[in-house]
Structure formats: structure tokens, C-alpha cells
Design a protein around this motif. Sequence first.
Motif, PDB file in Angstrom:
ATOM      1  N   ILE A  35       0.853  -1.188   0.000  1.00  0.00           N
ATOM      2  CA  ILE A  35       0.000   0.000   0.000  1.00  0.00           C
ATOM      3  C   ILE A  35       0.887   1.234   0.000  1.00  0.00           C
ATOM      4  CG2 ILE A  35      -1.799   1.258   1.246  1.00  0.00           C
ATOM      5  CD1 ILE A  35      -2.585  -1.452   2.497  1.00  0.00           C
ATOM      6  N   THR A  36       0.657   2.117  -0.953  1.00  0.00           N
ATOM      7  CA  THR A  36       1.452   3.336  -1.091  1.00  0.00           C
ATOM      8  C   THR A  36       0.568   4.546  -0.822  1.00  0.00           C
ATOM      9  OG1 THR A  36       2.863   2.288  -2.756  1.00  0.00           O
ATOM     10  CG2 THR A  36       2.925   4.689  -2.627  1.00  0.00           C
ATOM     11  N   PHE A  37       1.053   5.446   0.008  1.00  0.00           N
ATOM     12  CA  PHE A  37       0.286   6.625   0.396  1.00  0.00           C
ATOM     13  C   PHE A  37       0.710   7.850  -0.405  1.00  0.00           C
ATOM     14  CE2 PHE A  37      -0.141   3.695   3.858  1.00  0.00           C
ATOM     15  CZ  PHE A  37      -1.448   3.865   4.281  1.00  0.00           C
ATOM     16  N   GLU A  38      -0.183   8.821  -0.436  1.00  0.00           N
ATOM     17  CA  GLU A  38       0.077  10.056  -1.172  1.00  0.00           C
ATOM     18  C   GLU A  38       1.081  10.950  -0.455  1.00  0.00           C
ATOM     19  OE1 GLU A  38      -0.879  10.967  -4.054  1.00  0.00           O
ATOM     20  OE2 GLU A  38      -2.693   9.857  -4.589  1.00  0.00           O
ATOM     21  N   ASP A  39       1.098  10.892   0.876  1.00  0.00           N
ATOM     22  CA  ASP A  39       1.974  11.784   1.625  1.00  0.00           C
ATOM     23  C   ASP A  39       2.534  11.076   2.856  1.00  0.00           C
ATOM     24  OD1 ASP A  39      -0.078  11.894   3.667  1.00  0.00           O
ATOM     25  OD2 ASP A  39      -1.100  13.407   2.464  1.00  0.00           O
ATOM     26  N   GLU A  40       3.455  11.745   3.516  1.00  0.00           N
ATOM     27  CA  GLU A  40       4.131  11.150   4.669  1.00  0.00           C
ATOM     28  C   GLU A  40       3.212  11.007   5.874  1.00  0.00           C
ATOM     29  OE1 GLU A  40       7.670  13.261   5.574  1.00  0.00           O
ATOM     30  OE2 GLU A  40       8.691  12.738   3.698  1.00  0.00           O
ATOM     31  N   GLU A  41       2.215  11.870   5.989  1.00  0.00           N
ATOM     32  CA  GLU A  41       1.314  11.789   7.140  1.00  0.00           C
ATOM     33  C   GLU A  41       0.564  10.461   7.152  1.00  0.00           C
ATOM     34  OE1 GLU A  41      -1.233  15.137   7.449  1.00  0.00           O
ATOM     35  OE2 GLU A  41       0.395  16.609   7.538  1.00  0.00           O
ATOM     36  N   GLY A  42       0.017  10.080   6.004  1.00  0.00           N
ATOM     37  CA  GLY A  42      -0.687   8.804   5.928  1.00  0.00           C
ATOM     38  C   GLY A  42       0.246   7.633   6.157  1.00  0.00           C
ATOM     39  N   TYR A  43       1.438   7.712   5.561  1.00  0.00           N
ATOM     40  CA  TYR A  43       2.425   6.644   5.744  1.00  0.00           C
ATOM     41  C   TYR A  43       2.829   6.513   7.208  1.00  0.00           C
ATOM     42  CZ  TYR A  43       7.016   4.461   5.927  1.00  0.00           C
ATOM     43  OH  TYR A  43       8.077   3.671   6.270  1.00  0.00           O
ATOM     44  N   ASP A  44       3.058   7.636   7.873  1.00  0.00           N
ATOM     45  CA  ASP A  44       3.483   7.598   9.274  1.00  0.00           C
ATOM     46  C   ASP A  44       2.447   6.912  10.156  1.00  0.00           C
ATOM     47  OD1 ASP A  44       5.851   8.852   8.693  1.00  0.00           O
ATOM     48  OD2 ASP A  44       5.155  10.859   9.233  1.00  0.00           O
ATOM     49  N   VAL A  45       1.167   7.130   9.856  1.00  0.00           N
ATOM     50  CA  VAL A  45       0.119   6.472  10.641  1.00  0.00           C
ATOM     51  C   VAL A  45       0.131   4.966  10.376  1.00  0.00           C
ATOM     52  CG1 VAL A  45      -2.366   6.280  11.030  1.00  0.00           C
ATOM     53  CG2 VAL A  45      -1.330   8.533  10.696  1.00  0.00           C
ATOM     54  N   ALA A  46       0.212   4.580   9.097  1.00  0.00           N
ATOM     55  CA  ALA A  46       0.190   3.156   8.743  1.00  0.00           C
ATOM     56  C   ALA A  46       1.423   2.423   9.258  1.00  0.00           C
ATOM     57  CB  ALA A  46       0.089   2.998   7.231  1.00  0.00           C
ATOM     58  N   ALA A  47       2.547   3.140   9.358  1.00  0.00           N
ATOM     59  CA  ALA A  47       3.800   2.525   9.807  1.00  0.00           C
ATOM     60  C   ALA A  47       4.058   2.754  11.292  1.00  0.00           C
ATOM     61  CB  ALA A  47       4.969   3.077   8.995  1.00  0.00           C
ATOM     62  N   SER A  48       3.078   3.291  11.996  1.00  0.00           N
ATOM     63  CA  SER A  48       3.249   3.566  13.424  1.00  0.00           C
ATOM     64  C   SER A  48       3.292   2.272  14.229  1.00  0.00           C
ATOM     65  CB  SER A  48       2.105   4.452  13.927  1.00  0.00           C
ATOM     66  OG  SER A  48       0.860   3.781  13.795  1.00  0.00           O
ATOM     67  N   ASP A  49       3.793   2.348  15.442  1.00  0.00           N
ATOM     68  CA  ASP A  49       3.933   1.157  16.284  1.00  0.00           C
ATOM     69  C   ASP A  49       2.619   0.404  16.503  1.00  0.00           C
ATOM     70  OD1 ASP A  49       6.631   1.493  16.460  1.00  0.00           O
ATOM     71  OD2 ASP A  49       6.611   2.423  18.450  1.00  0.00           O
ATOM     72  N   PRO A  50       1.496   1.093  16.765  1.00  0.00           N
ATOM     73  CA  PRO A  50       0.254   0.334  16.969  1.00  0.00           C
ATOM     74  C   PRO A  50      -0.115  -0.563  15.789  1.00  0.00           C
ATOM     75  CG  PRO A  50      -0.020   2.572  17.758  1.00  0.00           C
ATOM     76  CD  PRO A  50       1.298   2.538  17.049  1.00  0.00           C
ATOM     77  N   LEU A  51       0.074  -0.071  14.553  1.00  0.00           N
ATOM     78  CA  LEU A  51      -0.286  -0.885  13.390  1.00  0.00           C
ATOM     79  C   LEU A  51       0.807  -1.880  13.025  1.00  0.00           C
ATOM     80  CD1 LEU A  51      -2.179   1.571  11.006  1.00  0.00           C
ATOM     81  CD2 LEU A  51      -3.082  -0.143  12.568  1.00  0.00           C
ATOM     82  N   ARG A  52       2.052  -1.603  13.403  1.00  0.00           N
ATOM     83  CA  ARG A  52       3.129  -2.559  13.136  1.00  0.00           C
ATOM     84  C   ARG A  52       3.128  -3.693  14.155  1.00  0.00           C
ATOM     85  NH1 ARG A  52       8.001  -1.693  13.676  1.00  0.00           N
ATOM     86  NH2 ARG A  52       7.959   0.187  14.961  1.00  0.00           N
ATOM     87  N   ILE A  53       2.821  -3.363  15.406  1.00  0.00           N
ATOM     88  CA  ILE A  53       2.893  -4.363  16.479  1.00  0.00           C
ATOM     89  C   ILE A  53       1.558  -5.077  16.672  1.00  0.00           C
ATOM     90  CG2 ILE A  53       3.332  -4.719  18.931  1.00  0.00           C
ATOM     91  CD1 ILE A  53       5.193  -2.269  18.801  1.00  0.00           C
ATOM     92  N   PHE A  54       0.484  -4.290  16.743  1.00  0.00           N
ATOM     93  CA  PHE A  54      -0.834  -4.873  17.011  1.00  0.00           C
ATOM     94  C   PHE A  54      -1.666  -5.026  15.743  1.00  0.00           C
ATOM     95  CE2 PHE A  54       0.487  -2.473  20.812  1.00  0.00           C
ATOM     96  CZ  PHE A  54       0.575  -3.526  21.713  1.00  0.00           C
ATOM     97  N   GLY A  55      -1.480  -4.125  14.784  1.00  0.00           N
ATOM     98  CA  GLY A  55      -2.185  -4.213  13.518  1.00  0.00           C
ATOM     99  C   GLY A  55      -3.648  -3.832  13.611  1.00  0.00           C
TER     100      GLY A  55
END
Length: 246
Positions: free
Chosen positions: A112-132
Motif C-alpha cells: 500500500i502506497t500513500f500520497e503523503d508522509e502523514e498517511g504513511y506515518d500512521v500506517a507505519a506507526s507502532d500500533p499498526l506494526r505491532i498490534f495491527g
Amino acid sequence: VRRGVNGETTETATTTTTTRTRTPSPALADDVHLSVFVDNLPVDITADELISLYSRCGPVKSAQVYNLRPDLDPGPHKKSHLAALRKKMRLSGMQAPDRSGRTKRTPVYARITFEDEEGYDVAASDPLRIFGMVVRRHPVRSVKAEDVRTLYVEDVPPGHFSLDLEYRLSRALRGEDVYVCLDMGQHDYAEPKSCEIRFPDARTTHRAYDALMEAGLERDGCSLHFVRTPRDAVQYWTRKSGFDMT
């Protein structure tokens, strides 16, 4: 040595690569740093569904789904069968670890590719990386694309010796200044069913994927992935695992 998706014993080769420094194109660099991989997806997931889900993080530029096998999918279960499967899952525990201690997962994954860094930062944040997040009962975790540095060549047809495969891969990747050396020990004429190609960085990995696809690797019967296909993939594609309860 590992077992293939159909249960047969297969030889797996690991590889090493050497590269000369090369400046990546800005577009590719942007995509890598704005992309995440997610796995353990439902076997009938669509790109539109993923875009809708991950738009909660921010504007999504694109979503590409890998390892779908609609030719093996019999379709959703009947209500009676579904009820029996749910009962079985309640008794056994959803996605219990296997004997090796690893949690089982489906073979389907996506980038999944985001338009900007803000969306990417949320998707790649610890809650979504660890807990999903949960996608139709499937716990799905994010992995930064910049952390993905291995390609998996799978389903290599019989008759492809390790030396032939090494030459074919190196020839396809010569435009990226990548040279592949299969680690098969003393077995230069072994017939590996799969191999891993490890790269020094994510940009090279993504360029190599495009180069191998353009060279027709999959037309020869091989499959190429960013995520290793689990051994019991067929059980998920055919909905016999008791987990895909959509």
C-alpha cells in the motif's frame, strides 16, 4: 530444506548479492518511503477494499495485492459449514501458533502506497506494526517497505539447475548491477525449488523485482514475492483451513 505449498519436500537456496552504488530514481525512492506491506489478508481481498480501509490513515495512492489464487477459491462457505468452522475455531483458538511457535497466516499480502508522509506515518506507526488492525477477522500488521530487503523465487520448475538459475537471475538483474550467487554448498547441479535473494537495501529490492518481472521470470513458471508463501497456502486458497470465515 523445507516443504513446498503442496507438501512436497523442496530444496531452498539462499543467495548473496553484490552491488555497485547507484542513485535510485526519485519516484522509486518516494514510493518505497511511502509504502507499507501488509500480510495475512483474506484470500478474496480486493485493492479497492484495502484502499477504503487504509484511507483512514491518509490518502492512498495505490494498493497492489499479491498471491491471490481465485482459480482455487471455491467461494464463501455455506451457512451450515460456516457455523461448524466457527465452532471449531472457538474450541481450537483462532490462528493458534504452529509447532514451531510461529503464528499461522494466509498467503495473501499487499503493498500500500500513500500520497503523503502523514498517511504513511500512521500506517507505519507502532500500533499498526505491532498490534495491527483486523480485516474480516484477520489480524493484519504493517511492515515498512524500506525494511523489506529479500525476494523469494518460488515454484521453480523441474530441470532448472542451480547454475542455470544463478545465471538467469544475474542476467535479469545486470541492469541493476546486481550479481547473484546461489549458496548451494557443493551441489552446483542441484535443482532448487525456491531461493531467497537478499539485497543491501529496499530500493534495490524493488528495482530487482521489477527487473525480474520484466525479464519474464513468472512466464517460465516461477513465482516471485516480497513475502515467503507459507507451507499450507493451498489450505487457505481452497478455504479448507477453517480460518477464512468471511
